[in-house]
Motif scaffolding. Structure first.
Motif, PDB file in Angstrom:
ATOM      1  N   GLY A  66      -3.923  -8.473   5.687  1.00 41.04           N
ATOM      2  CA  GLY A  66      -4.936  -8.920   6.624  1.00 41.04           C
ATOM      3  C   GLY A  66      -5.993  -7.856   6.825  1.00 41.04           C
ATOM      4  N   LEU A  67      -6.824  -8.082   7.841  1.00 40.75           N
ATOM      5  CA  LEU A  67      -7.890  -7.147   8.184  1.00 40.75           C
ATOM      6  C   LEU A  67      -7.412  -6.255   9.328  1.00 40.75           C
ATOM      7  CD1 LEU A  67     -10.840  -6.156   8.022  1.00 40.75           C
ATOM      8  CD2 LEU A  67     -11.424  -8.008   9.618  1.00 40.75           C
ATOM      9  N   LEU A  86       0.093  -2.489   9.511  1.00 37.08           N
ATOM     10  CA  LEU A  86       0.468  -3.818   9.034  1.00 37.08           C
ATOM     11  C   LEU A  86       1.884  -3.730   8.487  1.00 37.08           C
ATOM     12  CD1 LEU A  86      -2.644  -5.109   7.044  1.00 37.08           C
ATOM     13  CD2 LEU A  86      -1.758  -6.059   9.178  1.00 37.08           C
ATOM     14  N   ARG A  87       2.608  -4.817   8.596  1.00 30.03           N
ATOM     15  CA  ARG A  87       3.930  -4.900   7.983  1.00 30.03           C
ATOM     16  C   ARG A  87       3.872  -5.910   6.854  1.00 30.03           C
ATOM     17  NH1 ARG A  87       9.669  -7.381  10.125  1.00 30.03           N
ATOM     18  NH2 ARG A  87      11.027  -5.744   9.284  1.00 30.03           N
ATOM     19  N   THR A  90       3.125  -0.185   6.960  1.00 29.77           N
ATOM     20  CA  THR A  90       1.974   0.658   6.675  1.00 29.77           C
ATOM     21  C   THR A  90       1.363   1.114   7.992  1.00 29.77           C
ATOM     22  OG1 THR A  90       0.379  -1.157   6.587  1.00 29.77           O
ATOM     23  CG2 THR A  90       1.557  -0.655   4.566  1.00 29.77           C
ATOM     24  N   ASN A  91       1.292   2.411   8.195  1.00 29.03           N
ATOM     25  CA  ASN A  91       0.774   2.983   9.437  1.00 29.03           C
ATOM     26  C   ASN A  91      -0.386   3.931   9.154  1.00 29.03           C
ATOM     27  OD1 ASN A  91       2.870   1.848  11.214  1.00 29.03           O
ATOM     28  ND2 ASN A  91       4.243   3.211  10.094  1.00 29.03           N
ATOM     29  N   ARG A  92      -1.160   4.182  10.183  1.00 32.05           N
ATOM     30  CA  ARG A  92      -2.317   5.097  10.081  1.00 32.05           C
ATOM     31  C   ARG A  92      -3.138   4.752   8.845  1.00 32.05           C
ATOM     32  NH1 ARG A  92       1.733   8.772  10.677  1.00 32.05           N
ATOM     33  NH2 ARG A  92       1.066  10.087   8.938  1.00 32.05           N
ATOM     34  N   LEU A  93      -3.465   3.472   8.738  1.00 28.42           N
ATOM     35  CA  LEU A  93      -4.173   2.995   7.548  1.00 28.42           C
ATOM     36  C   LEU A  93      -5.562   3.611   7.442  1.00 28.42           C
ATOM     37  CD1 LEU A  93      -2.972  -0.687   7.662  1.00 28.42           C
ATOM     38  CD2 LEU A  93      -2.721   0.833   5.692  1.00 28.42           C
ATOM     39  N   LEU A  97      -3.598  -9.318   0.312  1.00 25.72           N
ATOM     40  CA  LEU A  97      -4.765  -8.457   0.464  1.00 25.72           C
ATOM     41  C   LEU A  97      -4.720  -7.702   1.786  1.00 25.72           C
ATOM     42  CD1 LEU A  97      -7.580  -7.452  -0.433  1.00 25.72           C
ATOM     43  CD2 LEU A  97      -8.526  -9.533   0.633  1.00 25.72           C
ATOM     44  N   VAL A  98      -4.867  -6.397   1.699  1.00 24.67           N
ATOM     45  CA  VAL A  98      -5.002  -5.545   2.874  1.00 24.67           C
ATOM     46  C   VAL A  98      -6.419  -4.991   2.890  1.00 24.67           C
ATOM     47  CG1 VAL A  98      -4.263  -3.393   3.967  1.00 24.67           C
ATOM     48  CG2 VAL A  98      -2.568  -4.932   2.937  1.00 24.67           C
TER      49      VAL A  98
END
Length: 122
Positions: free
Chosen positions: A8-9, A16-17, A81-84, A117-118
């Protein structure tokens, strides 16, 4: 047989997981890896978890920010996913391999799912 979801956005610094749903026999007998790809570039290794979940490996760019885990009972593998960062923007794919080495190479993996998609953007 493999299906990635959860993209996502998200703003920089967000989380995001990502989930990878797998059919039973794939998860029972295979290790799982995550790769990412941006247009015009080859897929890049992100993370890998062994069949039993004991061993995990990460690309240098995501180590300490991303965490891979698996739940064989739920037939799923997750990528927290952290601190993207802006540069994490990509399509993320999960894949399965019976190999125990060369897990950072795309060609090692036999089964691939559709990507998710990220997009990291402010």
């Amino acid at each position: 047989q493999l299906q990635a979801s959860g993209g996502g956005l998200v703003q920089p610094g967000g989380s995001l997981r990502l989930s990878c749903a797998a059919s039973g026999f794939i998860l029972d007998y295979n290790a799982i890896g995550w790769f990412c790809q941006v247009p015009g570039k080859e897929r890049e290794f992100v993370a890998h978890i062994s069949r039993g979940g004991t061993n995990t490996y990460y690309a240098d760019a995501v180590r300490s920010r991303f965490t891979i885990s698996r739940d064989n009972a739920d037939k799923a593998v997750y990528l927290e996913t952290n601190r993207l960062k802006l540069e994490d923007t990509a399509v993320y794919y999960c894949a399965a391999t019976s190999a125990s080495t060369r897990w950072h190479l795309e060609g090692t993996y036999k089964y691939w799912g559709q990507g998710t998609l990220v997009t990291v953007s402010s």
